[in-house]
Structure formats: C-alpha cells, structure tokens
Write an enzyme that holds these catalytic residues in place. Structure first.
Site, PDB file in Angstrom:
ATOM      1  N   HIS A  46      75.628  43.585 -15.513  1.00 17.95           N
ATOM      2  CA  HIS A  46      75.659  42.735 -14.316  1.00 17.95           C
ATOM      3  C   HIS A  46      74.557  43.055 -13.314  1.00 17.95           C
ATOM      4  O   HIS A  46      74.346  42.301 -12.371  1.00 17.95           O
ATOM      5  CB  HIS A  46      77.029  42.835 -13.632  1.00 17.95           C
ATOM      6  N   GLU A 147      88.953  45.950 -20.915  1.00 13.72           N
ATOM      7  CA  GLU A 147      89.033  44.998 -19.800  1.00 13.72           C
ATOM      8  C   GLU A 147      89.237  43.566 -20.287  1.00 13.72           C
ATOM      9  O   GLU A 147      88.953  42.621 -19.557  1.00 13.72           O
ATOM     10  CB  GLU A 147      87.763  45.103 -18.922  1.00 13.72           C
ATOM     11  N   ASP A 173      87.473  42.731 -14.319  1.00  9.31           N
ATOM     12  CA  ASP A 173      87.738  42.031 -15.581  1.00  9.31           C
ATOM     13  C   ASP A 173      89.158  42.331 -16.062  1.00  9.31           C
ATOM     14  O   ASP A 173      89.819  41.452 -16.630  1.00  9.31           O
ATOM     15  CB  ASP A 173      86.712  42.432 -16.651  1.00  9.31           C
TER      16      ASP A 173
HETATM   17  C1  3PY Z   1      84.766  45.196 -13.837  1.00  5.87           C
HETATM   18  O1  3PY Z   1      85.282  45.329 -12.723  1.00  5.87           O
HETATM   19  O2  3PY Z   1      85.169  44.422 -14.697  1.00  5.87           O
HETATM   20  C2  3PY Z   1      83.601  45.988 -14.187  1.00  5.87           C
HETATM   21  O3  3PY Z   1      83.123  45.887 -15.296  1.00  5.87           O
HETATM   22  C3  3PY Z   1      82.999  46.864 -13.158  1.00  5.87           C
HETATM   23  O4  3PY Z   1      81.632  46.929 -13.302  1.00  5.87           O
HETATM   24 MG    MG Z   2      83.751  44.246 -16.386  1.00  5.18          MG
END
Ligand code: 3PY
Ligand code: MG
Length: 267
Positions: A46, A147, A173
């Site tokens: 990101h 995630e 996520d």
């Molecule tokens: C998230 O919060 O999903 C992340 O990957 C943090 O960088």
């Molecule tokens: Mg993430």
C-alpha cells in the site's frame, strides 16, 4: 553472515517495536531508522513504493542495526526473492489464506533443497557477508498476514506451517473480512476475539504474533497481551498527523478528513 537482530530478540522472548515506510525515499527511510525502533517495514503493498525505491531504502536502513523487512505487494515468489536479494531480512506477505499459500511464501524464502529460492543475492551478500547463501535460510524471516475470510477460517493450518516465523495481523482487512468497518485500532468484540484466537494459536505453534497498530495506546495493549512484533507508526501518518495538529493549534484549522480517534491512519 550478519545475524538477524529481530530474530535474536524474538528468540530471547523480547517484544519488538517497528514502524512502516510508505514514502518512497532513502532519506525518510534513514530518518526513520534513527528513531529507536527495532525493525522497519518497507511497504510495497500500500505504500507508494516500487522495487527501484526499495533498494535505496534498504541501503539507508543499513546505516543502522534496525532490521529491514519488506511487505511485498502479493504472495508472488519472484518479488519475495528480489527483495531478499536486495538485502531485506524478512518479508511480510499479505492476504495469505491457506496452508498451500503459506507454504509457497516460505519456500520462496529458502534455498533448495528446503525451498525454491533462486540464487542471486546481489546486494544481500554485501550487507550480510560472503557466506550469505550458507546461512540465509535460518536468518530470513517469513511472516504471513492473516486478514481474509478464508485465512480466518484456516488460521491454524496457516500458523502451523513448517518454517513459518510469524503471523501478522492487518487489522483493517481483518475487520472487512469480519464484515466490520476497516478501523485500525479496533475494539469490536468480534475483532478482539479473532485477534485473541490468532495470538493463542501463535503461542501454541511457537510462531511470533505480529500486530499493526495506530497508536502507542494500542501498541501497549498488544505488547501486554504477548505480541512480540508490534507496529507503532507509519511514516506518512506520522508526518501528516503531526503537521495537522501543529497547524490546527496555531490557526484553528480543522482537516476535512478528521484524524482517527487513535491518532492514526497508517495502513
Ligand atoms: C491492514 O490493516 O489490513 C493492513 O494490512 C495494515 O497494513
Ligand atoms: Mg491488509
């Protein structure tokens, strides 16, 4: 070969605090490397960062003893191998959802016969030493992020993957995967319960648990719970939040997009 300080601290049972680099600059990476953190992660997923940015950023971090990590954009072996060749001492691999994907990430970090990493540590051997290939399998960290909905369901098969060093939670996520708004420092009971379950599984399988946070308040909470890898601050968010607050104090200006209550928007 240069030892992996982060891995040593974990072996000693210590907690480590790190920061996140989203700004594509060797200079800002060097500034962040002089802040007392144990590790830095260059974020290719990101952050505004390409491979040609990663190399000078790793060079800048290597002016210190801070352990350099890279979050690769995806679980793609060629990029994992390239960032290790450039001198990263570990990778954080996003969105890993099952055992097969975790095995693929681990294999990309290890030379044959253990894994499938190709030989060519072009900058790594200058940073690490001429015997890099001989020892790198035991020094390079493979950390996967859990995630996704499938990853939540299959977290134990991921965390128990042989050769895996850590499991790292991306809280926003994770929140989306649970049907919740993408909030970083998250107190939703379902989110808290999922994080706790991951931590317990990491303890059970002797894998380091990592957590991404947006403020020292939440970093402290996760440290107290037993996370050994806690991300405290993102460079872009640190700059933005500090300057906004200072301008606001002086002029009364308020941002159109308010800063999150925890003080952070650091993905
Ligand atoms: C998230 O919060 O999903 C992340 O990957 C943090 O960088
Ligand atoms: Mg993430």
């Amino acid at each position: 070969m240069r030892m992996n300080n982060l891995k040593k601290l974990w072996r000693e049972g210590k907690t480590t605090v790190g920061a996140w680099l989203s700004i594509p600059s060797g200079f800002s990476a060097e500034v962040m490397a002089h802040t007392g953190v144990d590790w830095l992660c260059v974020d290719m997923q990101h952050g505004c960062i390409d491979y040609s940015d990663v190399v000078p950023m790793l060079t800048a971090i290597s002016t210190t003893n801070v352990t350099p990590l890279v979050r690769v954009p995806w679980n793609e072996p060629s990029m994992i191998m390239k960032v290790l060749d450039a001198g990263a001492y570990g990778v954080i691999v996003p969105m890993v959802s099952n055992r097969e994907e975790a095995e693929r990430a681990v294999a990309a970090c290890r030379y044959p016969p253990t894994g499938m990493r190709s030989n060519g540590p072009n900058r790594a051997f200058m940073y690490s030493g001429a015997d890099y290939q001989k020892h790198s399998d035991k020094e390079m960290l493979c950390i996967v992020m859990i995630e996704t909905p499938e990853g939540i369901e299959k977290m134990e098969e991921i965390i128990s993957t042989p050769g895996l060093d850590g499991a790292y939670i991306g809280p926003t996520d994770l929140a989306l995967a649970l049907g919740l708004p993408p909030v970083m420092d998250n107190d939703e009971p379902l989110h808290v319960a999922t994080v706790n379950r991951m931590l317990e599984l990491c303890k059970k399988h002797k894998v380091v648990a990592g957590m991404h946070t947006g403020s020292s308040k939440y970093s402290q909470r996760y440290i107290d719970q037993g996370f050994q890898m806690v991300m405290l601050v993102n460079d872009r968010a640190a700059m933005s939040n500090f300057v906004k607050a200072e301008v606001g104090r002086l002029t009364g200006w308020t941002p159109a997009v308010p800063t999150a209550p925890s003080g952070n928007t650091g993905y």
